[in-house]
Design an enzyme around this catalytic site. Structure first.
Site, PDB file in Angstrom:
ATOM      1  N   ASP A  34       1.856  64.221  74.013  1.00 25.72           N
ATOM      2  CA  ASP A  34       3.082  64.939  73.696  1.00 25.72           C
ATOM      3  C   ASP A  34       3.362  66.074  74.681  1.00 25.72           C
ATOM      4  OD1 ASP A  34       3.726  63.370  71.553  1.00 25.72           O
ATOM      5  OD2 ASP A  34       2.935  64.731  70.031  1.00 25.72           O
ATOM      6  N   LYS A  56       8.767  65.308  73.374  1.00 21.29           N
ATOM      7  CA  LYS A  56      10.023  65.482  72.653  1.00 21.29           C
ATOM      8  C   LYS A  56      10.481  66.925  72.788  1.00 21.29           C
ATOM      9  CE  LYS A  56       8.672  62.044  69.192  1.00 21.29           C
ATOM     10  NZ  LYS A  56       8.354  61.810  67.766  1.00 21.29           N
ATOM     11  N   MET A 170       9.181  75.545  63.867  1.00 19.08           N
ATOM     12  CA  MET A 170      10.462  74.967  64.308  1.00 19.08           C
ATOM     13  C   MET A 170      11.658  75.619  63.621  1.00 19.08           C
ATOM     14  SD  MET A 170       9.230  70.953  64.337  1.00 19.08           S
ATOM     15  CE  MET A 170       8.490  71.069  62.692  1.00 19.08           C
TER      16      MET A 170
END
Length: 260
Positions: A34, A56, A170
């Site tokens: 990632d 991502k 987030m």
């Protein structure tokens, strides 16, 4: 038949990876990694291993989750030892459970190797204990993503009231909504808030704010992901327990609003 290892790479500091995770990297035929994985860890891969980037960004996916799932199964069925290398811990907002479920559905042998998650790293590296006797007896870990969904925990005001310390992943993109929900839950405007960017890395920056000023400070100080938001009285310990950012050449500490 090969095997899939869903591995937590930790929060960013490569020395925080576990011995078991490192052994997985060293024996892997394929490593699917990632964006937040420290690239230094890839240097431990054996010669000839395939390194596949699955990173991502917010609102942009280099590789869709469905594609990642299919590749895990494809390589394992080809007899490969596959390591799915994920930032933090696979089972804490890492979609590791979805990947494990897909692999299990296709009867692929697998293991999950835990890693240090962002809330633990941000806490330790910013000098903010998540629990402290007589101050915080519980910790709530939740996501600030998709906060407008009806069943999101930030919409449960009684739940927010009971939380001594909140760790929000987030959340930067929805900071105004998060602030509004905390105020609706009768959290004091003066409740301390810490924003810890790039926890445990040489880019770490800790910004101290309050519920009253948190949305303003995100814009004023240009706070960006990856960032862990800590809300609660334990944030006050930052000023005396911070050890990491005081080291010369480490990132600066910005006390938001201190001069106001």
């Amino acid at each position: 038949m090969g095997k899939v290892y869903i591995v937590g790479a930790g929060p960013g500091d490569p020395e925080l990876i576990t011995i078991k995770a490192l052994k997985c990297i060293q024996k892997a035929d394929v490593i699917m990694y990632d964006r937040l994985v420290n690239k230094e860890l890839l240097s431990y891969a054996k010669e000839g291993a395939d390194l596949i980037y699955c990173g991502k960004l917010p609102n942009y996916h280099t590789m869709k989750q469905e594609t990642i799932n299919k590749f895990l199964v494809k390589y394992a069925k080809a007899g490969k030892t596959v390591v799915r290398l994920k930032g933090g811990d696979p089972y804490v907002f890492g979609r590791g459970g979805e990947e494990a479920e897909y692999v299990a559905k296709h009867q692929i042998p697998f293991e999950v190797v835990p890693g240090i998650t962002a809330s633990i790293a941000a806490s330790s590296y910013s000098g903010i204990p998540l629990t402290q006797r007589n101050i915080s007896g519980n910790v709530t870990i939740l996501t600030g993503h998709r906060v407008n969904e009806e069943n999101h925990l930030l919409n449960n005001l009684s739940f927010l009231k009971a939380a001594d310390t909140l760790c929000i992943y987030m959340g930067i993109g929805n900071i105004e909504t998060i602030q509004a929900q905390l105020l609706k839950a009768d959290k004091s405007e003066q409740t301390p808030v810490a924003f810890v960017e790039w926890a445990s890395t040489d880019k770490q920056r800790t910004i101290i704010s309050s519920i009253e000023k948190m949305a303003h400070d995100v814009n004023e100080k240009e706070i960006e992901n990856p960032c862990l938001i800590i809300v609660g009285e334990v944030v006050k310990f930052h000023s005396k327990l911070n050890w990491f950012e005081d080291v010369p050449s480490r990132s600066m500490i910005v006390e938001a609003g201190a001069s106001q």
